[in-house]
Motif scaffolding. Structure first.
Motif, short mmCIF file in Angstrom:
data_model
loop_
_atom_site.label_atom_id
_atom_site.label_comp_id
_atom_site.label_asym_id
_atom_site.label_seq_id
_atom_site.Cartn_x
_atom_site.Cartn_y
_atom_site.Cartn_z
N UNK A 109 0.81 -1.22 0.00
CA UNK A 109 0.00 0.00 0.00
C UNK A 109 0.85 1.28 0.00
N UNK A 110 2.14 1.14 -0.22
CA UNK A 110 3.02 2.31 -0.30
C UNK A 110 3.71 2.37 -1.66
N UNK A 111 4.40 1.29 -2.00
CA UNK A 111 5.10 1.26 -3.28
C UNK A 111 6.31 0.34 -3.24
N UNK A 112 7.04 0.30 -4.36
CA UNK A 112 8.25 -0.51 -4.47
C UNK A 112 9.43 0.42 -4.66
N UNK A 113 10.50 0.16 -3.90
CA UNK A 113 11.64 1.06 -3.90
C UNK A 113 12.94 0.28 -4.10
N UNK A 114 13.94 0.93 -4.70
CA UNK A 114 15.27 0.34 -4.78
C UNK A 114 15.78 0.22 -3.35
N UNK A 115 16.27 -0.96 -2.99
CA UNK A 115 16.74 -1.19 -1.62
C UNK A 115 17.85 -0.22 -1.24
N UNK A 116 17.74 0.34 -0.06
CA UNK A 116 18.76 1.25 0.47
C UNK A 116 19.35 0.59 1.72
N UNK A 117 20.47 -0.12 1.59
CA UNK A 117 21.02 -0.86 2.72
C UNK A 117 21.44 0.04 3.87
N UNK A 118 21.18 -0.43 5.07
CA UNK A 118 21.59 0.30 6.27
C UNK A 118 23.03 -0.08 6.62
N UNK A 119 23.56 0.58 7.63
CA UNK A 119 24.92 0.25 8.10
C UNK A 119 24.99 -1.23 8.51
N UNK A 120 23.95 -1.69 9.18
CA UNK A 120 23.95 -3.10 9.59
C UNK A 120 23.90 -4.02 8.38
N UNK A 121 23.09 -3.68 7.38
CA UNK A 121 23.01 -4.49 6.17
C UNK A 121 24.39 -4.63 5.53
N UNK A 122 25.07 -3.51 5.37
CA UNK A 122 26.38 -3.53 4.72
C UNK A 122 27.37 -4.32 5.56
N UNK A 123 27.32 -4.15 6.87
CA UNK A 123 28.23 -4.89 7.75
C UNK A 123 28.01 -6.39 7.60
N UNK A 124 26.75 -6.81 7.61
CA UNK A 124 26.45 -8.24 7.49
C UNK A 124 26.85 -8.79 6.12
N UNK A 125 26.57 -8.03 5.08
CA UNK A 125 26.93 -8.49 3.74
C UNK A 125 28.45 -8.56 3.57
N UNK A 126 29.17 -7.61 4.14
CA UNK A 126 30.63 -7.66 4.05
C UNK A 126 31.21 -8.79 4.89
N UNK A 127 30.53 -9.16 5.95
CA UNK A 127 30.99 -10.33 6.72
C UNK A 127 30.91 -11.58 5.85
N UNK A 128 29.85 -11.69 5.05
CA UNK A 128 29.74 -12.82 4.13
C UNK A 128 30.75 -12.71 2.99
N UNK A 129 30.97 -11.50 2.50
CA UNK A 129 31.97 -11.27 1.45
C UNK A 129 33.35 -11.70 1.93
N UNK A 130 33.64 -11.37 3.18
CA UNK A 130 34.93 -11.75 3.76
C UNK A 130 35.10 -13.27 3.77
N UNK A 131 34.08 -13.98 4.17
CA UNK A 131 34.15 -15.44 4.20
C UNK A 131 34.36 -16.03 2.81
N UNK A 132 33.57 -15.55 1.85
CA UNK A 132 33.62 -16.11 0.51
C UNK A 132 34.93 -15.78 -0.21
N UNK A 133 35.37 -14.55 -0.10
CA UNK A 133 36.61 -14.17 -0.78
C UNK A 133 37.83 -14.79 -0.11
N UNK A 134 37.77 -14.94 1.20
CA UNK A 134 38.86 -15.62 1.88
C UNK A 134 38.97 -17.06 1.42
N UNK A 135 37.82 -17.74 1.34
CA UNK A 135 37.81 -19.13 0.87
C UNK A 135 38.30 -19.21 -0.58
N UNK A 136 37.89 -18.23 -1.40
CA UNK A 136 38.31 -18.23 -2.80
C UNK A 136 39.82 -18.09 -2.93
N UNK A 137 40.42 -17.23 -2.12
CA UNK A 137 41.87 -17.06 -2.16
C UNK A 137 42.58 -18.36 -1.80
#
Length: 221
Positions: free
Chosen positions: A68-96
């Motif tokens: 009842x409001x609309x659809x918006x491009x996601x705007x990640x919060x500080x917590x979102x970015x922190x959590x996503x970078x924690x996963x990025x760290x795991x995946x890229x570390x494993x890749x190396x």
């Protein structure tokens, strides 16, 4: 934006692919309203494939549908970015680590050329060009790991981060480009020496440093 011509794929797939591209590249800004009516007219389709496409993009973390409001491009919060970078760290570390175990494969040669060109960009203080080499370095690391499951998870994660935009922001911090390139050199040296454990550790430290630089340059809740 120009009205898109019909493609060979399904209407819904065309909408998904194009909207995903716009969000990832920043052409569709964080928090922007996405109108089903406007998009349907632009793509030359009914509202149904647009609505289904937006639902798919929501599952990928790229849009937020507010009833009842609309659809918006996601705007990640500080917590979102922190959590996503924690996963990025795991995946890229494993890749190396996985790439180091493979020996001198084609991706290692491409990484060597990447750092040579990136050094020139840093020396010229060309941050836009260097940002491209940063994305390429990390992408080569992932493909070089030769693990399809890891790569699939990584690509979805990068979409949720809209990574292209974030790289540019992190590199605005004084001295970050030079330090980032030094860290790339260390990771590559460890991969070439087949020291998987150290390559993983240093790569994870590199991702943490990038996250700190990024958060320092963002105004987030």
């Amino acid at each position: 934006m120009q009205r898109l011509a019909a493609g060979t794929g399904s209407r819904q797939e065309r909408v998904i692919a194009e909207m995903r591209r716009r969000i990832i590249t920043g052409e569709a800004a964080s928090g922007a309203l996405l109108s089903e009516i406007v998009l349907a007219e632009e793509f030359g389709v009914s509202r149904t494939p647009v609505r289904e496409a937006l639902k798919q993009l929501q599952t990928e973390g790229l849009v937020e549908i507010r009833p009842r409001v609309g659809t918006f491009v996601a705007a990640p919060s500080r917590r979102d970015i922190t959590e996503l970078f924690e996963m990025k760290e795991l995946l890229e570390g494993a890749a190396a680590r996985l790439l180091a175990q493979r020996g001198r494969v084609r991706e290692v040669e491409l990484l060597e050329e990447n750092v040579r060109q990136a050094d020139l960009a840093v020396a010229a203080d060309d941050r836009a060009k260097y940002a491209g080499y940063v994305e390429e370095f990390h992408g080569l690391l992932i493909t070089g790991a030769d693990n399809t499951k890891l790569e699939a998870h990584y690509r979805m994660l990068m979409n949720q981060l809209a990574y292209s935009r974030l790289v540019v922001t992190s590199l605005q911090q004084p001295g970050r480009a030079l330090q980032s390139e030094r860290e790339h050199h260390v990771v590559l040296d460890l991969i070439r020496s087949k020291d998987g454990d150290s390559a993983e550790q240093v790569m994870r430290e590199h991702v943490r440093a990038s996250r700190r630089a990024l958060l320092a340059g963002l105004e987030l809740p």
